[in-house]
Design an enzyme around this catalytic site. Structure first.
Site, short mmCIF file in Angstrom:
data_model
loop_
_atom_site.label_atom_id
_atom_site.label_comp_id
_atom_site.label_asym_id
_atom_site.label_seq_id
_atom_site.Cartn_x
_atom_site.Cartn_y
_atom_site.Cartn_z
N HIS A 77 0.83 -1.22 0.00
CA HIS A 77 0.00 0.00 0.00
C HIS A 77 0.85 1.26 0.00
CE1 HIS A 77 0.21 0.98 4.40
NE2 HIS A 77 0.25 -0.33 4.58
N ASP A 79 -0.24 4.46 0.94
CA ASP A 79 -0.51 5.50 1.94
C ASP A 79 0.26 5.24 3.23
OD1 ASP A 79 -2.21 3.21 2.41
OD2 ASP A 79 -3.31 4.41 3.87
N ASP A 140 6.12 1.49 6.50
CA ASP A 140 4.77 0.93 6.40
C ASP A 140 3.98 1.85 5.49
OD1 ASP A 140 2.29 -0.13 6.71
OD2 ASP A 140 2.13 0.24 8.85
N GLU A 173 -4.99 2.04 2.76
CA GLU A 173 -5.01 0.85 3.63
C GLU A 173 -5.10 1.25 5.09
OE1 GLU A 173 -3.35 -2.42 6.15
OE2 GLU A 173 -2.67 -0.37 5.96
N GLU A 174 -4.41 2.32 5.45
CA GLU A 174 -4.32 2.69 6.87
C GLU A 174 -5.64 3.18 7.43
OE1 GLU A 174 -1.95 1.88 8.59
OE2 GLU A 174 -0.08 1.92 7.46
N ASP A 196 3.62 -6.26 3.71
CA ASP A 196 3.16 -5.18 4.59
C ASP A 196 3.38 -5.53 6.05
OD1 ASP A 196 1.98 -2.81 5.37
OD2 ASP A 196 -0.07 -3.60 5.23
N HIS A 378 3.96 3.68 12.14
CA HIS A 378 2.96 4.69 12.55
C HIS A 378 3.50 5.72 13.52
CE1 HIS A 378 -0.67 1.91 11.45
NE2 HIS A 378 0.36 1.76 10.63
#
Ligand code: ZN
Length: 407
Positions: A77, A79, A140, A173-174, A196, A378
């Site tokens: 992903h 994002d 990520d 995705e997030e 991921d 994150h």
């Protein structure tokens, strides 16, 4: 180009997703990166590389040899999480890490210490890509994007033999929408891997079954001075509801395969109170039992306080992909073998969350998850060793081109 060189370029795009925007992609930066990735794929000779109207990037490589392997896909992903700042990222490579504290930002006194993040000690002597302590890094999942793109480049450069291969990069995705508009038939793969995960070697095909519960309590408010035998305080009944749930089945007391219910929002007054929960369990029967307990508590309290006092809304969010992957366990065995072949120790473990792969598995594309090599996603302490990225490219080569001698 090495995977980490690509990665350092990709993190210059701000692709933070935004839950408050219902559009897909939810932020324009994701589309900018999508277009750049499609162009890169075209330049690598994937003539069908395209960005669809929702910002999903798709491309494929037709088989170049006689093979009976199924059509395999690789997905990452684009994002990054809205949990931390994702623009103006200034990555830095700590070369030959000495095992000590890493000062991420001298001015703001942001230090990453192996005393807190003990996994740092696994990477002594390696080269770590870190942040400047003010943003997340974006490993990520731009590390996944970079590793897949480097796989494509190496397949083309080294003319590796392979069956049909499909590639996709997804938005949002997030914020839980990455699978929503994924075009499974258009993608063209029978099976896929998301790239991921975290620590090098992670291999996941079990995730939570997930539901949400909203408990609305309808009370009756009366002047407190005249309330005897009349007032029905919604707040107190809400507390009563919560107190009937097992105290130990919460995120702070569970790990591994242990499920929980998690109160994540409550508000109200004497008249109306609302409790918001998420319910999680890997085991489908235990998951159903947890939901049933919510129903039984609601029924009991309605009996006690009067019909209509408790309103319960339960909604399933996603299910454990294990059920969908288990008939194709060769996907797990192949990934394990690919890792072992290149000297990576496979770590098979259950995900305590969901993945796009679980949604895709229920959309007809069985899709386990592979590591990227990143840690501390994150947040400002996110980092990834260069050597883990290189190792993941080798793993992907083995998986994508199992018959190649030099893969
Ligand atoms: Zn991710």
């Amino acid at each position: 180009m090495k995977a980490h060189e690509r990665f350092l370029h990709y993190v210059s795009f701000d692709t933070t997703s935004d839950e408050s925007n219902p559009a897909c992609p939810s932020t324009p930066g994701q589309l900018t990166l999508a277009n750049a990735l499609a162009e890169e794929l075209l330049n690598l000779g994937l003539s069908d590389a395209r960005v669809d109207e929702h910002g999903y990037v798709y491309a494929s490589l037709p088989a170049n040899c006689e093979t009976d392997t199924p059509t395999l896909g690789f997905i990452a992903h684009m994002d990054t999480s809205p949990d931390a700042c994702g623009h103006d990222i200034h990555p830095r490579i700590v070369e030959n890490y000495d095992g000590g504290d890493i000062v991420l930002n001298e001015e703001q006194h942001v230090v990453m210490s192996p005393n807190k993040y003990t996994h740092l000690r696994d990477y002594i002597g390696q080269d770590l890509i870190v942040t400047d302590g003010t943003t997340l890094l974006g490993a990520d999942d731009k590390a996944g994007v970079a590793e897949i793109m480097t796989l494509v480049e190496e397949i083309q450069r080294d003319n590796l033999p392979h069956g049909k291969l499909c590639f996709a990069f997804t938005p949002d995705e997030e914020i839980g929408r990455g699978a929503d508009l994924f075009d499974v038939p258009g993608f063209g793969a029978q099976f896929a891997y998301t790239v991921d995960g975290g620590k090098l070697g992670e291999l996941e095909y079990e995730n939570f079954n997930a539901a949400s519960a909203v408990v609305t309590v309808h009370g009756l408010n009366i002047h407190p001075g005249e309330a005897k035998n009349k007032m029905k305080n919604a707040l107190l009944i809400a507390i009563e509801f919560q107190n009937m749930l097992p105290a130990w089945e919460i995120p702070a007391c569970t790990e591994g395969y242990e499920g929980f219910q998690h109160l994540n929002r409550m508000n109200g007054d004497e008249e109306t109170a609302t409790l918001h929960y998420i319910i999680r369990d890997h085991d489908r029967a235990k998951f159903e039992a947890k939901k049933e307990r919510f129903r039984r508590i609601a029924a009991y309290l309605n009996e006690k306080h009067g019909d209509g006092t408790i309103e319960l809304e339960l909604a399933d969010s996603y299910y454990n992909m294990r059920e969908k992957v288990e008939p194709y366990l060769f996907l797990i065995e192949n990934a394990k073998r690919a890792m072992l072949d290149v000297g990576v120790t496979p770590l098979v473990q259950p995900i305590r969350g969901g993945t796009d792969g679980s949604r895709l598995s229920y959309m007809g594309l069985p899709c386990p998850n592979l590591s990227t090599g990143g840690h501390n996603g994150h947040g400002r302490f996110e980092y990834i060793p260069v050597q883990s990225m290189d190792a993941m490219v080798r793993v992907l080569r083995r998986l994508a081109c199992p018959t190649a001698e030099n893969a």
